[in-house]
Design a protein around this motif. Structure first.
Motif, PDB file in Angstrom:
ATOM      1  N   GLU A 199       0.794  -1.265   0.056  1.00  0.00           N
ATOM      2  CA  GLU A 199      -0.081  -0.022   0.041  1.00  0.00           C
ATOM      3  C   GLU A 199       0.859   1.209  -0.050  1.00  0.00           C
ATOM      4  O   GLU A 199       0.657   2.341  -0.651  1.00  0.00           O
ATOM      5  N   LYS A 200       2.017   1.360   0.681  1.00  0.00           N
ATOM      6  CA  LYS A 200       2.654   2.475   0.788  1.00  0.00           C
ATOM      7  C   LYS A 200       3.364   2.841  -0.629  1.00  0.00           C
ATOM      8  O   LYS A 200       3.617   3.873  -1.059  1.00  0.00           O
ATOM      9  N   ALA A 239       2.010   1.887  -3.466  1.00  0.00           N
ATOM     10  CA  ALA A 239       0.669   2.332  -4.418  1.00  0.00           C
ATOM     11  C   ALA A 239       0.298   3.529  -4.294  1.00  0.00           C
ATOM     12  O   ALA A 239       0.055   4.383  -5.263  1.00  0.00           O
ATOM     13  N   HIS A 240       0.644   4.053  -3.026  1.00  0.00           N
ATOM     14  CA  HIS A 240       0.315   5.604  -2.771  1.00  0.00           C
ATOM     15  C   HIS A 240       1.022   6.712  -3.677  1.00  0.00           C
ATOM     16  O   HIS A 240       0.765   7.798  -4.145  1.00  0.00           O
ATOM     17  N   LYS A 241       2.361   6.168  -4.065  1.00  0.00           N
ATOM     18  CA  LYS A 241       3.301   6.902  -4.724  1.00  0.00           C
ATOM     19  C   LYS A 241       3.051   6.776  -6.436  1.00  0.00           C
ATOM     20  O   LYS A 241       3.979   7.320  -7.305  1.00  0.00           O
ATOM     21  N   LYS A 295       0.909   7.317  -9.263  1.00  0.00           N
ATOM     22  CA  LYS A 295      -0.264   8.255  -9.678  1.00  0.00           C
ATOM     23  C   LYS A 295      -0.628   7.819 -11.068  1.00  0.00           C
ATOM     24  O   LYS A 295      -1.590   7.923 -11.622  1.00  0.00           O
ATOM     25  N   PRO A 319      -2.692  -0.854  -7.788  1.00  0.00           N
ATOM     26  CA  PRO A 319      -2.689   0.266  -7.804  1.00  0.00           C
ATOM     27  C   PRO A 319      -3.383   0.689  -9.274  1.00  0.00           C
ATOM     28  O   PRO A 319      -3.882   1.918  -9.236  1.00  0.00           O
TER      29      PRO A 319
END
Length: 296
Positions: A174-175, A177-179, A181, A255
């Motif tokens: 998840e960490k 995937a946040h990056k 875009k 993602p």
């Protein structure tokens, strides 16, 4: 004549010979068979007289096999082992049929294992034995009844039955995937890959981005690839249907809603191998399970 001769097979004498040959001692053979040393010696002597030759050299301390004894021992031992193995399949008044299935590791962990209890409940007298492989399997050499593997079903000399397609997609923590875009952001992370060299290239094309050369570690297992991506803060490309438990739990994230079909899972068996009752049951059960909408 050959059939009638079976009634004259000296089974007790053969047991005495086989035990004595393993121990090289009539005394220890007698202890194993729960008879006296003299009884074992007498049985062996009777067998020798029937064959018209000596099977042992009697030494002051023990026994030694003659050439004839050495020739007879593996045949007798193998025969008793086969009988014992078969009799063990008649436990609890039922015949337990053994079924050997060689399964690609990702499919085993991601799809088959969660369903094995269901199969065992339905068919308790099928002794299912699972062996894992990484898409390279020799059905004849490994003595497997079936193989389950990933690909396009083009393996020769076997009958290949499709189970279901397994589209590949991007998976990561998840960490990470946040990056991400946009698919182009993948350039900032180590990309895990398999021995199939075109997986990332096909995914890039499906994502409408110009492919670039991927230099990440190479794996022969999608499950190891995903585990490595989580440990290295990287990104894997793998069949999401094999990781639905991890995705549902939030341990793994997809993602981008972009997938590419690179093959599917297939059930293979040798064309020359007749179907046993257990094989028929397992194949029917597997096909029924594979048609269900859920893959967890």
């Amino acid at each position: 004549m050959a059939e009638n001769a079976r009634y004259r097979l000296p089974l007790n004498a053969l047991r005495a010979f086989e035990a004595s040959a393993r121990h090289l001692s009539f005394t220890r053979a007698g202890m194993e068979l729960n008879v006296t040393q003299a009884a074992v010696s007498q049985q062996v002597r009777a067998l020798e007289e029937q064959l018209g030759l000596e099977l042992f050299i009697r030494l002051p301390r023990g026994l030694a096999l003659t050439d004839e004894g050495l020739a007879l021992l593996p045949v007798v031992s193998r025969s008793f082992d086969q009988i014992e193995s078969l009799l063990q399949q008649f436990e609890d008044g039922h015949y337990h049929e053994v079924l050997n299935v060689s399964v690609v590791g990702t499919f085993a962990a991601g799809w088959l294992l969660p369903r094995l209890s269901h199969f065992s409940d339905l068919y308790p007298y099928i002794d299912l034995r699972i062996m894992t492989h990484n898409n390279v399997v020799n059905l004849a050499g490994e003595g497997a009844d079936f193989a389950i593997r990933f690909g396009e079903g083009l393996w020769p000399l076997v009958e290949n039955t499709p189970l279901f397609s397994a589209p590949h997609t991007v998976l990561c923590a998840e960490k990470v995937a946040h990056k991400l875009k946009h698919p182009i952001d993948l350039q900032n992370f180590p990309l895990m890959r398999s021995y199939r060299k075109d997986e990332w290239e096909k995914w890039f094309l499906a994502a409408n981005v110009e492919p670039w050369r991927v230099k990440g570690p190479v794996f022969d297992s999608s499950r190891l690839m995903v585990e490595s991506a989580l440990l290295m803060d990287g990104v894997a490309i793998a069949p999401s249907c094999m990781f639905e438990r991890e995705l549902s739990a939030g341990n793994l994230v997809q993602p981008f809603d972009i997938s590419v079909t690179l093959g599917g899972y297939w059930l293979s068996r040798l064309k020359s191998k007749p179907m046993t009752p257990a094989m028929t049951i397992f194949q029917q059960w597997l096909l029924e399970e594979s048609k269900k909408k859920d893959h967890v």
